[in-house]
Motif scaffolding. Structure first.
Motif: not given
Length: 162
Positions: A91-98, A101-103
């Motif tokens: 999870m995080g605001l970096d790709y791909p973890n964003v 988060v969007l999920n």
């Protein structure tokens, strides 16, 4: 002279978990179980709901260790293991973890739609959850470069590829 340390019980259990979860049947059915869960919620089928939750719990160790892991479904599991072993978050605001988060709101939308018996919202939410999850797993496969192993593959990892 220092003796090589034997892996502890936790390490052995964790290795077994990942090795068995790398079976393409485990990864594939894990992907497909989400629509079944949403259907169980939508239809208020308690038995199906309970069976689905039980399946989710045992799925990673239900199937045997695969003979080869050079298929896409095995590679997404191996990539997730490598991603986590490298100390990376999911999870995080970096790709791909964003994508994960969007999920979160998409998952809430899917569950709320199923509870309200909104068929269009349930289907769209379920598809959204699956697309975001598969997008994330595909991204970590590419970022980790995991290729898996097949029979006679000299670079095969004997702990998983046998």
């Amino acid at each position: 002279m220092e003796q090589p340390t034997q892996p502890g019980l936790r390490d052995r259990l964790e290795a077994t978990f990942w090795e068995r979860h790398a079976n393409p049947w485990s990864a594939g059915t894990r992907i497909l179980v989400y629509p079944v869960l949403m259907y169980a919620i939508f239809t208020r089928n308690r038995r199906l709901f309970a069976a689905t939750l039980a399946f989710i719990a045992v799925n990673p160790v239900l199937f045997p260790r695969p003979k080869r892991t050079d298929n896409y479904l095995s590679r997404i599991v191996l990539a997730e293991r490598e991603w986590l072993d490298e100390g990376k978050n999911t999870m995080g605001l970096d790709y791909p973890n964003v994508l994960n988060v969007l999920n979160i709101p998409v998952t809430f939308y899917a569950f709320a739609s199923a509870i309200r018996r909104n068929p269009v919202g349930t289907v769209l939410g379920t598809l959204g959850v699956m697309v975001l999850k598969l997008w994330w797993t595909d991204a970590i496969v590419k970022k980790t470069g995991v290729t898996g192993s097949g029979p006679g593959d000299e670079s095969s990892d004997d702990s998983v590829g046998e």
